[in-house]
Enzyme design. Structure first.
Site, PDB file in Angstrom:
ATOM      1  CB  VAL A 154      -1.031   0.176   1.105  1.00  6.25           C
ATOM      2  CG1 VAL A 154      -2.254  -0.974   1.132  1.00  6.25           C
ATOM      3  CG2 VAL A 154      -0.136  -0.139   2.426  1.00  6.25           C
ATOM      4  N   GLY A 155       2.162   1.108  -0.282  1.00  5.36           N
ATOM      5  CA  GLY A 155       2.982   2.298  -0.115  1.00  5.36           C
ATOM      6  C   GLY A 155       4.607   1.909  -0.282  1.00  5.36           C
ATOM      7  CD  GLN A 156       8.775   0.867  -3.653  1.00  6.36           C
ATOM      8  OE1 GLN A 156       7.599   0.836  -4.481  1.00  6.36           O
ATOM      9  NE2 GLN A 156       9.937   0.293  -3.764  1.00  6.36           N
ATOM     10  N   GLY A 157       8.450   3.714  -0.010  1.00  6.28           N
ATOM     11  CA  GLY A 157       9.345   5.251   0.410  1.00  6.28           C
ATOM     12  C   GLY A 157      10.749   5.079   0.235  1.00  6.28           C
ATOM     13  CB  ALA A 158      13.819   6.968   0.785  1.00  7.63           C
ATOM     14  CG  PHE A 159      15.576   4.721   4.010  1.00 10.41           C
ATOM     15  CD1 PHE A 159      16.760   4.174   3.388  1.00 10.41           C
ATOM     16  CD2 PHE A 159      15.325   5.947   4.711  1.00 10.41           C
ATOM     17  CE1 PHE A 159      17.765   5.423   3.324  1.00 10.41           C
ATOM     18  CE2 PHE A 159      16.363   6.860   4.219  1.00 10.41           C
ATOM     19  CZ  PHE A 159      17.423   6.410   3.796  1.00 10.41           C
ATOM     20  CE  LYS A 161       8.694  -2.775  -2.451  1.00 13.99           C
ATOM     21  NZ  LYS A 161       8.681  -4.036  -3.353  1.00 13.99           N
ATOM     22  CB  VAL A 162       3.426   0.954   3.821  1.00 11.86           C
ATOM     23  CG1 VAL A 162       2.448   0.789   4.870  1.00 11.86           C
ATOM     24  CG2 VAL A 162       4.474   2.093   4.350  1.00 11.86           C
ATOM     25  CG  ASP A 271       8.236  14.824   5.117  1.00 10.46           C
ATOM     26  OD1 ASP A 271       8.023  16.058   4.375  1.00 10.46           O
ATOM     27  OD2 ASP A 271       8.213  13.749   4.526  1.00 10.46           O
ATOM     28  CE  LYS A 273       5.889  13.699   1.935  1.00  9.54           C
ATOM     29  NZ  LYS A 273       6.839  13.461   0.934  1.00  9.54           N
ATOM     30  CG  ASN A 276       4.135  12.074   4.991  1.00 10.55           C
ATOM     31  OD1 ASN A 276       4.046  11.088   4.372  1.00 10.55           O
ATOM     32  ND2 ASN A 276       5.098  12.899   5.290  1.00 10.55           N
ATOM     33  CG  ASP A 289       6.417   8.901   6.604  1.00 10.89           C
ATOM     34  OD1 ASP A 289       7.496   8.750   7.557  1.00 10.89           O
ATOM     35  OD2 ASP A 289       6.585   8.771   5.507  1.00 10.89           O
ATOM     36  CB  THR A 308       8.355  17.323   0.981  1.00 15.86           C
ATOM     37  OG1 THR A 308       8.441  16.050   1.621  1.00 15.86           O
ATOM     38  CG2 THR A 308       7.917  17.400  -0.384  1.00 15.86           C
TER      39      THR A 308
END
Length: 477
Positions: A154-159, A161-162, A271, A273, A276, A289, A308
């Site tokens: 359901v999500g992915q970031g720099a470090f 995955k969710v 952060d 936004k 998040n 987040d 950001t």
């Protein structure tokens, strides 16, 4: 975050179609709209205009331009963390952007987990336990990757995955954030990851996603949080275009309540936004987040370059040091975007956006009320000490603002004020409100290398006491 008997269960058939269909970035269509939400949302945008619109060029400080043609922005920067020292006045941040590189050799998560699970659980989980104050509240419960079944990405970031996961033997659905230690150590961000876990254990608020469990293996860190499946606020902005003032007021008030609670606990989010902020089944927003969050003291300032870009306060960009006032700037940007479809300073390359944030005057849309104008001016004050919420009266400057006059803050914190919009959610398994580029991903993960150096994540395991919410005082106002 996965069991050794990984199922990869699909839930596609369990969700009703979205009220507003998912489209490729670049166009938004109005096909198949079943209901009219024109009283809640602003006009739907049929086609995305160039974000480098000439009408958004720099303006003279003595003038205040308005525009009446809202457009929705889809392209934006990613969260970044820069050096701890002050940046130069050249305002060049391009080298600070974090990117995640996926390995070409993807392995099913179960394959990488099975090799490490038993050894790591014995080595790590058994030597960690709850804090002393938690022992008197609940019987100690230990969890590991074997306790969860992975359903969807359901999500992915720099470090990280969710994943959407189910706790085995129960019907409980959670979001599990999985972070690779080798990537964290490569970027020297171990302190940020430890701070995220530490901060989440201290927060209890009706508009903040709660941490339920945390644990680790040799190669990864795991945070298990509430699964909030109304989608990100950005997802709803993407499909609706913009929010009417009455609806934006409730969302903004809930965000203000959450941020003021963080500040009362000595925590800056840093952060804020739309990506998040999640929306629950009842339409309330939930802040999430905390990867860049930091604990602070009133007399100190942070010099880290983080956040950001479109939501960064001028003092962060200038490297002057920042405090909790930077969060109130971000709240102003969020409100502006909810009401107009785009942040106030955007378009062009990174350096141009930075220059706009530092130098340009905010351009206020003529279709907004004078009260909204006043609030946006106060929150988007470039001088931090003069910013709304940063004066002698603190948070009461914001909560008492005339734009928030319709809000009863006690009822708000009791979740008794119902937003006029609820996302389409077909049960707790539904992932229809998350972006298809994530939910269509196969549940795989890159093979992780052993992190260099020792393990800096001692005492990472945590189980939230089930009775803690009832024993806490009500959220700080």
């Amino acid at each position: 975050m996965v069991s050794s008997q990984f199922s990869g269960m699909s839930v596609a058939g369990m969700c009703k179609p979205l009220l507003f269909p998912v489209n490729d970035p670049g166009t938004v269509t109005t096909d198949h709209i079943e209901m009219d939400f024109s009283d809640v949302f602003g006009p739907l945008t049929v086609e995305v205009n160039n974000i480098d619109n000439p009408s958004f060029d720099s303006v003279d400080e003595s003038s205040e331009l308005v525009y009446d043609d809202p457009e929705v922005i889809f392209a934006r920067s990613h969260s970044l963390v820069g050096p701890s020292n002050c940046v130069s006045q050249s305002l060049k941040l391009s080298k600070l952007t974090i990117h995640e590189s996926d390995s070409d050799n993807l392995l099913e998560l179960v394959e990488s987990v099975t090799e490490e699970a038993i050894e790591d659980i014995k080595e790590v989980i058994n030597e960690e336990s709850l804090n002393d104050e938690d022992r008197s509240l609940v019987e100690i419960e230990r969890v590991s990757i074997d306790d969860f079944e992975v359903l969807k990405v359901v999500g992915q970031g720099a470090f990280a995955k969710v994943y959407q996961v189910r706790k085995k033997g129960t019907s409980e659905i959670y979001a599990m954030k999985v972070m690779r230690k080798d990537k964290i150590m490569e970027k020297n961000h171990a302190e940020y990851m430890k701070a995220e876990r530490e901060i989440l254990t201290k927060i209890e608020h009706p508009f903040v996603v709660q941490l339920r469990y945390s644990f680790q293996t040799k190669y990864r860190l795991y945070l298990v949080l509430d699964f909030v499946n109304g989608g990100h606020l950005f997802f709803q902005l993407y499909h609706q275009g913009l929010f009417r003032e009455d609806l934006a007021r409730i969302y903004a008030a809930e965000i203000v309540s959450a941020v003021s609670h963080l500040h009362s606990k000595g925590i800056m989010h840093r952060d804020l936004k739309p990506e998040n902020i999640l929306m629950d089944v009842d339409g309330h927003v939930m802040l999430t987040d905390f990867g860049l969050a930091k604990q602070f003291e009133e007399s100190t300032r942070s010099n880290s370059m983080c956040g950001t870009l479109e939501y960064m306060a001028p003092e962060i960009i200038l490297g002057k040091g920042h405090d909790k006032a930077a969060d109130w700037w971000s709240v102003g940007v969020l409100l502006f975007e909810m009401l107009t479809g785009k942040p106030p300073f955007c378009g062009g390359n990174r350096e141009k956006i930075q220059q706009k944030i530092v130098k340009d005057k905010i351009k206020l849309p003529g279709y907004l009320s004078s009260e909204a104008h006043a609030l946006l001016k106060g929150l988007l004050q470039k001088e931090a000490p003069k910013r709304l919420g940063c004066g002698a009266k603190g948070i009461s400057e914001i909560k008492g603002h005339k734009w928030f006059k319709p809000i009863n803050w006690k009822k708000l914190d009791a979740r008794e004020i119902e937003p006029s919009f609820r996302p389409e959610v077909a049960g707790k398994y539904c992932v229809a409100n998350f972006e298809k580029r994530w939910t269509d991903m196969p549940v795989v993960d890159s093979p992780a290398a052993s992190p260099n150096g020792g393990n800096p994540f001692k005492d990472f395991s945590y189980v939230r006491p089930t009775a803690s919410f009832l024993q806490n005082n009500s959220p700080a106002c």
